[in-house]
Design an enzyme around this catalytic site. Structure first.
Site, PDB file in Angstrom:
ATOM      1  N   ASP A  31       0.905  -1.323   0.001  1.00  0.00           N
ATOM      2  CA  ASP A  31      -0.154  -0.148   0.003  1.00  0.00           C
ATOM      3  C   ASP A  31       0.994   1.264   0.155  1.00  0.00           C
ATOM      4  O   ASP A  31       0.657   2.147  -0.609  1.00  0.00           O
ATOM      5  CB  ASP A  31      -0.882  -0.173   1.343  1.00  0.00           C
ATOM      6  CG  ASP A  31      -2.108   0.773   1.241  1.00  0.00           C
ATOM      7  OD1 ASP A  31      -2.469   1.177  -0.148  1.00  0.00           O
ATOM      8  OD2 ASP A  31      -2.702   1.058   2.190  1.00  0.00           O
TER       9      ASP A  31
ATOM     10  N   HIS B 113      -4.389   2.723  -7.180  1.00  0.00           N
ATOM     11  CA  HIS B 113      -5.396   2.275  -6.350  1.00  0.00           C
ATOM     12  C   HIS B 113      -6.961   1.948  -7.474  1.00  0.00           C
ATOM     13  O   HIS B 113      -7.511   1.480  -7.133  1.00  0.00           O
ATOM     14  CB  HIS B 113      -6.015   3.432  -5.284  1.00  0.00           C
ATOM     15  CG  HIS B 113      -5.208   3.106  -4.005  1.00  0.00           C
ATOM     16  ND1 HIS B 113      -3.797   3.371  -4.072  1.00  0.00           N
ATOM     17  CD2 HIS B 113      -5.568   2.393  -2.911  1.00  0.00           C
ATOM     18  CE1 HIS B 113      -3.584   3.124  -2.717  1.00  0.00           C
ATOM     19  NE2 HIS B 113      -4.438   2.630  -2.146  1.00  0.00           N
TER      20      HIS B 113
ATOM     21  N   HIS C  33      -6.479  -1.338  -8.417  1.00  0.00           N
ATOM     22  CA  HIS C  33      -6.793  -2.178  -7.532  1.00  0.00           C
ATOM     23  C   HIS C  33      -8.246  -2.073  -7.536  1.00  0.00           C
ATOM     24  O   HIS C  33      -8.721  -3.393  -7.166  1.00  0.00           O
ATOM     25  CB  HIS C  33      -6.359  -1.458  -6.021  1.00  0.00           C
ATOM     26  CG  HIS C  33      -7.155  -1.958  -4.874  1.00  0.00           C
ATOM     27  ND1 HIS C  33      -8.410  -1.461  -4.520  1.00  0.00           N
ATOM     28  CD2 HIS C  33      -6.864  -3.032  -3.956  1.00  0.00           C
ATOM     29  CE1 HIS C  33      -9.055  -1.984  -3.513  1.00  0.00           C
ATOM     30  NE2 HIS C  33      -8.091  -2.883  -3.049  1.00  0.00           N
TER      31      HIS C  33
ATOM     32  N   HIS D  44      -5.476  -5.890   0.753  1.00  0.00           N
ATOM     33  CA  HIS D  44      -5.671  -4.421   0.079  1.00  0.00           C
ATOM     34  C   HIS D  44      -4.236  -4.086  -0.565  1.00  0.00           C
ATOM     35  O   HIS D  44      -4.283  -3.961  -1.899  1.00  0.00           O
ATOM     36  CB  HIS D  44      -6.020  -3.383   0.907  1.00  0.00           C
ATOM     37  CG  HIS D  44      -6.135  -2.065   0.306  1.00  0.00           C
ATOM     38  ND1 HIS D  44      -6.963  -1.541  -0.476  1.00  0.00           N
ATOM     39  CD2 HIS D  44      -4.992  -1.254   0.548  1.00  0.00           C
ATOM     40  CE1 HIS D  44      -6.692  -0.284  -0.639  1.00  0.00           C
ATOM     41  NE2 HIS D  44      -5.586   0.092   0.019  1.00  0.00           N
TER      42      HIS D  44
HETATM   43  N1  LIG Z   1      -9.900   4.628   5.363  1.00  0.00           N
HETATM   44  C1  LIG Z   1      -8.805   4.320   4.514  1.00  0.00           C
HETATM   45  O1  LIG Z   1      -8.426   5.300   4.046  1.00  0.00           O
HETATM   46  C2  LIG Z   1      -8.541   2.876   4.055  1.00  0.00           C
HETATM   47  C3  LIG Z   1      -7.346   2.663   3.306  1.00  0.00           C
HETATM   48  C4  LIG Z   1      -7.269   1.209   3.035  1.00  0.00           C
HETATM   49  C5  LIG Z   1      -7.834   0.239   3.743  1.00  0.00           C
HETATM   50  N2  LIG Z   1      -8.957   0.421   4.216  1.00  0.00           N
HETATM   51  C6  LIG Z   1      -9.758  -0.425   4.769  1.00  0.00           C
HETATM   52  O2  LIG Z   1      -8.972  -1.524   5.671  1.00  0.00           O
HETATM   53  C7  LIG Z   1      -9.389  -2.795   5.167  1.00  0.00           C
HETATM   54  C8  LIG Z   1      -8.072  -3.750   5.372  1.00  0.00           C
HETATM   55  O3  LIG Z   1      -7.900  -3.707   6.742  1.00  0.00           O
HETATM   56  P1  LIG Z   1      -6.674  -4.571   7.368  1.00  0.00           P
HETATM   57  O4  LIG Z   1      -5.873  -5.313   6.070  1.00  0.00           O
HETATM   58  O5  LIG Z   1      -5.872  -3.793   8.262  1.00  0.00           O
HETATM   59  O6  LIG Z   1      -7.458  -5.716   8.103  1.00  0.00           O
HETATM   60  P2  LIG Z   1      -9.070  -6.140   8.362  1.00  0.00           P
HETATM   61  O7  LIG Z   1      -9.393  -4.774   9.329  1.00  0.00           O
HETATM   62  O8  LIG Z   1      -9.809  -6.230   7.300  1.00  0.00           O
HETATM   63  O9  LIG Z   1      -8.811  -7.317   9.399  1.00  0.00           O
HETATM   64  C9  LIG Z   1      -8.326  -8.539   8.952  1.00  0.00           C
HETATM   65  C10 LIG Z   1      -8.421  -9.418   9.901  1.00  0.00           C
HETATM   66  O10 LIG Z   1      -7.108  -9.314  11.081  1.00  0.00           O
HETATM   67  C11 LIG Z   1      -7.597  -9.509  11.963  1.00  0.00           C
HETATM   68  N3  LIG Z   1      -6.499  -8.983  12.979  1.00  0.00           N
HETATM   69  C12 LIG Z   1      -6.414  -7.904  13.567  1.00  0.00           C
HETATM   70  N4  LIG Z   1      -5.207  -7.640  14.190  1.00  0.00           N
HETATM   71  C13 LIG Z   1      -4.541  -8.638  14.136  1.00  0.00           C
HETATM   72  C14 LIG Z   1      -3.401  -9.100  14.309  1.00  0.00           C
HETATM   73  N5  LIG Z   1      -2.471  -8.388  15.114  1.00  0.00           N
HETATM   74  N6  LIG Z   1      -2.943 -10.443  14.671  1.00  0.00           N
HETATM   75  C15 LIG Z   1      -3.692 -10.997  13.432  1.00  0.00           C
HETATM   76  N7  LIG Z   1      -4.983 -10.909  13.011  1.00  0.00           N
HETATM   77  C16 LIG Z   1      -5.443  -9.543  13.208  1.00  0.00           C
HETATM   78  C17 LIG Z   1      -8.937  -8.924  12.217  1.00  0.00           C
HETATM   79  O11 LIG Z   1      -9.686  -9.523  13.347  1.00  0.00           O
HETATM   80  C18 LIG Z   1      -9.586  -9.519  10.890  1.00  0.00           C
HETATM   81  O12 LIG Z   1     -10.068 -10.745  10.920  1.00  0.00           O
HETATM   82  C19 LIG Z   1      -9.978  -2.869   3.810  1.00  0.00           C
HETATM   83  O13 LIG Z   1     -10.749  -3.726   3.564  1.00  0.00           O
HETATM   84  C20 LIG Z   1     -10.723  -1.349   3.598  1.00  0.00           C
HETATM   85  O14 LIG Z   1     -11.969  -1.493   4.305  1.00  0.00           O
HETATM   86  C21 LIG Z   1      -9.435   1.764   4.540  1.00  0.00           C
HETATM   87 ZN   LIG Z   2      -4.433   1.808  -0.168  1.00  0.00          ZN
END
Ligand SMILES: NC(=O)c1ccc[n+]([C@@H]2O[C@H](COP(=O)([O-])OP(=O)(O)OC[C@H]3O[C@@H](n4cnc5c(N)ncnc54)[C@H](O)[C@@H]3O)[C@@H](O)[C@H]2O)c1
Ligand SMILES: [Zn+2]
Length: 374
Positions: A178, A261, A264, A278
């Site tokens: 990312d 993106h 993506h 992501h």
């Molecule tokens: N707001 C923004 O600008 C923005 C940018 C990029 C992505 N996003 C969002 O973020 C999402 C992706 O987030 P992500 O990849 O952080 O994961 P996620 O929030 O989708 O979580 C993925 C899984 O990891 C688990 N988890 C959390 N902490 C953990 C740890 N320390 N060890 C093991 N497992 C753990 C969670 O319980 C969950 O089951 C995207 O789907 C999107 O919705 C938002």
């Molecule tokens: Zn991103």
């Protein structure tokens, strides 16, 4: 864009960025400063079972927080449910602890609860979501619905590296993916004065931070992944957590998004990519953007070799696509990328689906070549 949007630069920052081993320990001091009486803690079932008991609950005992379980998907219904639960207990601060989805939902809940202060504790260095004011909404069955840019960024972002070092390494690598897109998209947007996520142009500081993001990845990325594999917190690991979260967060929000993106989003239309992170999908977009923007061969090689070394996908097969690809797939990726309002047009308003398809095909072919090298 109106005249003001093309002449005025707007840069957004989180109120505070706090990082280090046991960084969660600062929360009582923050709560005192903010004169908080009753925080609500939002986390999903995994974090409630595996992270809360050791890392957060012990530092919050004096605050007697309300614990709320997040269902796992950022929907308008889920936000409304959590807002109602927090209001019922008269909570005056939101603490979100978890991955990107949890920090997104927590910011939305804080805003909808009357602009309460919000602390975002990210337990993964997997995306640049934590520092931003952006919330990604989904439908209840998990399809992308919309973005919402809130009027304010989190009051504080906490990255506790004692938590992060125990997370699966794949999440850190996805965060590197990312973050790798940030400079390329920032550079493209700055060149044509395309709007950043605030709708205004990017300022000098944000563009420099985006470049710092890129340089830091090449300086510390490989070493950080090795540290994470070994489970030891090193300066390189700390630097990459900060790069993935703060530098990339300010970089994307205040410099803007472009091809990586957009591609993506095009790739995400294919079911085979749904189990991928992501940052893994964004990475194929970044690689395609190198060909779309005609980067020098030396830079293309540098980026590919870095991705291979840290373990980011560099071919479509590594993202779940069939090999050989069905003939229509590349064409459809181009079409899904070039929808109305896509950030692909921040590269060039005249860009065509065919040009995107060619760049994605080339990225895939180049990836195969690099993978075959010893
Ligand atoms: N707001 C923004 O600008 C923005 C940018 C990029 C992505 N996003 C969002 O973020 C999402 C992706 O987030 P992500 O990849 O952080 O994961 P996620 O929030 O989708 O979580 C993925 C899984 O990891 C688990 N988890 C959390 N902490 C953990 C740890 N320390 N060890 C093991 N497992 C753990 C969670 O319980 C969950 O089951 C995207 O789907 C999107 O919705 C938002
Ligand atoms: Zn991103």
């Amino acid at each position: 864009m109106d005249r003001l949007q093309t002449s005025v630069a707007v840069t957004r920052f989180p109120g505070r960025y706090i990082q280090g081993p046991h960084a969660c320990g600062v929360i009582p001091r923050l709560a005192e400063e903010l004169q908080v009486h009753k925080p609500a803690v939002i986390c999903d079932a995994f974090v409630a079972a595996n992270i809360l008991p050791n890392h957060l609950a012990p530092v919050l005992t004096s605050l007697q927080p309300l614990y709320l379980t997040f269902g796992g998907e950022v929907t308008h219904e889920e936000v409304a449910r959590l807002v109602a639960a927090g209001k019922h207990e008269k909570c005056d601060m939101i603490i979100g602890i978890g991955g990107g989805k949890t920090v997104d939902v927590s910011r939305a809940v804080a805003f909808e609860s009357g602009r309460l202060p919000v602390i975002a504790i990210s337990t993964l260095a997997s995306t640049d979501a934590p520092c931003s004011a952006r919330v990604v909404f989904y439908t209840p069955d998990g399809r992308f619905e919309s973005y919402r840019d809130l009027p304010s960024n989190p009051t504080a972002v906490i990255m506790d590296t004692e938590i992060l070092i125990k997370a699966p390494v794949r999440f850190l690598v996805a965060g590197i993916g990312d973050a790798l897109s940030t400079w390329f998209e920032a550079e493209s947007c700055a060149k044509v004065h395309a709007p950043n996520c605030t709708g205004f142009r990017s300022g000098m500081s944000a563009v420099h931070l985006a470049r710092c993001c890129y340089d830091s990845l090449f300086e510390y990325g490989e070493e950080a992944v090795l540290s994470a594999k070994r489970g030891v917190i090193t300066p390189a690991f700390e630097h990459i957590v900060e790069t993935n979260t703060l530098l990339s967060g300010i970089g994307f929000e205040s410099c803007g998004l472009a091809a990586a993106h957009a591609i993506h989003n095009g790739l995400s239309e294919f079911h085979c990519t749904h189990s991928f992170q992501h940052g893994e999908k964004v990475n194929i977009g970044t690689l395609a953007s190198l060909f779309l923007t005609n980067k020098p061969k030396a830079e293309i090689d540098k980026v590919y070799r870095f991705c291979k070394a840290v373990g980011l996908p560099i071919t479509l097969a590594q993202l779940g696509f069939a090999d050989p690809l069905p003939p229509d797939t590349i064409r459809m990726i181009g079409q899904h990328t070039c929808v109305t309002g896509s950030t692909i047009y921040n590269e060039d308003p005249a860009i065509s689906p065919a040009a995107v398809s060619a760049a994605v095909a080339m990225a895939d072919e180049y990836g195969k070549k690099i993978l075959a090298e010893h």
